[in-house]
Design an enzyme around this catalytic site. Structure first.
Site, short mmCIF file in Angstrom:
data_model
loop_
_atom_site.label_atom_id
_atom_site.label_comp_id
_atom_site.label_asym_id
_atom_site.label_seq_id
_atom_site.Cartn_x
_atom_site.Cartn_y
_atom_site.Cartn_z
CB SER A 1 -0.94 0.03 1.21
OG SER A 1 -0.21 -0.02 2.43
CG ASP B 1 -4.55 5.44 6.86
OD1 ASP B 1 -3.36 5.26 7.17
OD2 ASP B 1 -5.09 4.83 5.90
CG HIS C 1 -1.47 3.86 4.56
ND1 HIS C 1 -2.63 3.29 5.09
CD2 HIS C 1 -0.80 2.86 3.94
CE1 HIS C 1 -2.65 1.99 4.79
NE2 HIS C 1 -1.55 1.71 4.10
#
Length: 352
Positions: A37, A327, A330
């Site tokens: 990610s 978040d 991340h």
């Protein structure tokens, strides 16, 4: 207090200017991305998994304000690096049907959020394992040859910059969460297992024509907001065990890079290490104009990510540029900019 962060802010502005001024004689015709990610530009949108971020507030600061599937409010490091190399400002996801081979010829992302070096890591959330990322890349090569002809396609494949960024999920999502690997390996053995997988993957890329590779190390993963929030022994503090593990693993990755450079003729591999800079941003955020490095912008910032980071959460911040983290796991667009500018200096000297 303001004078304390002015030097850092000036440095930040200089770094961004470096990124925004593309190289005139770029020797990197394309950027090809593998990983998780930290670099997935939206491949998970097109598979059956809960590991998605193709909804608001993700992407709210991306050009056009669209949620692309990037786990960020804006762009990711490969996007900024692509622009810095004089290529497009955002790298498309390979599985996105909106893009054809012409769009992908100067940059493509095969990464999948939730993946890792270990196939078992991808199984946790049902995402694309690294071996499948490689199969998709082989398909990309076939399409490139059909589009450009064998000679031109080979030239791009050889001169392209390959970026690999993964490993965090292998430890935090898999080893320390799912009992399977812990019953098979000590943590040192598991690190060596992952290093072996990384070596095997790079050698497969080499056999397929890759000659320029940036292998990204781990960040201080013990300082992720989620890990701080669940650090019950030392509430809200970074988890020292995870940070020490990241440093140890990075040392092994660095050794692997030296080995690969020695063993693979014509191959240039760079160890891209974001650890020290990101730790500096986390421990002294005001020096870079940040106001918060302990929690993420989205929601309470302590556990929300993916489907838990929703558009209507009343606690979501209004200005993500003040936050190191977007978040609970991340980074924000602005943090990604700073890290990309830092890494670009080494990439430029190595590959241009």
């Amino acid at each position: 207090m303001a004078c304390m962060w002015i030097p850092g802010l000036i440095l930040f502005l200089i770094q961004i200017l470096i990124l925004l001024v593309p190289e005139c004689s770029a020797k990197v015709p394309a950027i090809i991305v593998f990983g998780d990610s930290s670099v997935d530009s939206g491949n998970n949108n097109f598979i059956s998994t809960i590991a998605k971020s193709n909804f608001a507030p993700y992407g709210r600061d991306f050009p056009g304000g669209s949620a692309t599937g990037r786990f960020c409010n804006g762009r990711l490091p490969p996007d900024f690096l692509s622009q810095a190399f004089g290529l497009k400002p955002a790298i498309p996801a390979y599985l996105d049907p909106m893009y054809n081979i012409q769009d992908l010829a100067t940059g493509v992302c095969f990464a999948s959020a939730g993946s890792g070096y270990d196939n078992a890591t991808a199984d946790v959330l049902g995402v694309i394992p690294l071996w499948q990322e490689l199969e998709n890349y082989k398909d990309y090569q076939r399409r490139m040859k059909a589009y450009l002809g064998a000679k031109k396609a080979k030239e791009i494949i050889t001169e392209a910059l390959y970026i690999m960024s993964l490993g965090t999920n292998d430890f935090l999502e898999n080893y320390y969460t799912i009992p399977g690997r812990r019953s098979q390996f000590t943590i040192q053995q598991y690190q060596d297992f992952l290093i072996g997988l990384a070596e095997g993957f790079v050698k497969k890329l080499y056999a397929l024509g890759a000659r320029k590779l940036s292998l990204t190390g781990l960040s201080p993963m013990g300082c992720l907001p989620l890990e701080r929030a669940t650090n019950f022994m030392h509430p809200n503090s970074c988890v020292k065990e995870y940070n020490d593990l990241a440093l140890e693993f990075n040392g092994k990755l660095n050794q692997l890079v030296a080995k690969l450079n020695d063993e693979l003729p014509g191959m240039k591999v760079l160890f891209a290490n974001p650890y020290d800079l990101l730790l500096q941003l986390i421990t002294a955020p005001s020096q870079y104009g940040f106001e918060n490095a302990e929690v993420g912008c989205c929601g309470s910032g302590t556990f929300e990510m993916g489907i838990m980071c929703t558009r209507d959460h009343p606690l979501t911040c209004t200005d993500a540029d003040k936050y190191v983290f977007w978040d609970a796991f991340h980074l924000t667009d602005r943090t990604n900019q700073i890290i990309s500018a830092y890494l670009f200096k080494d990439l430029k000297s190595k590959f241009l």
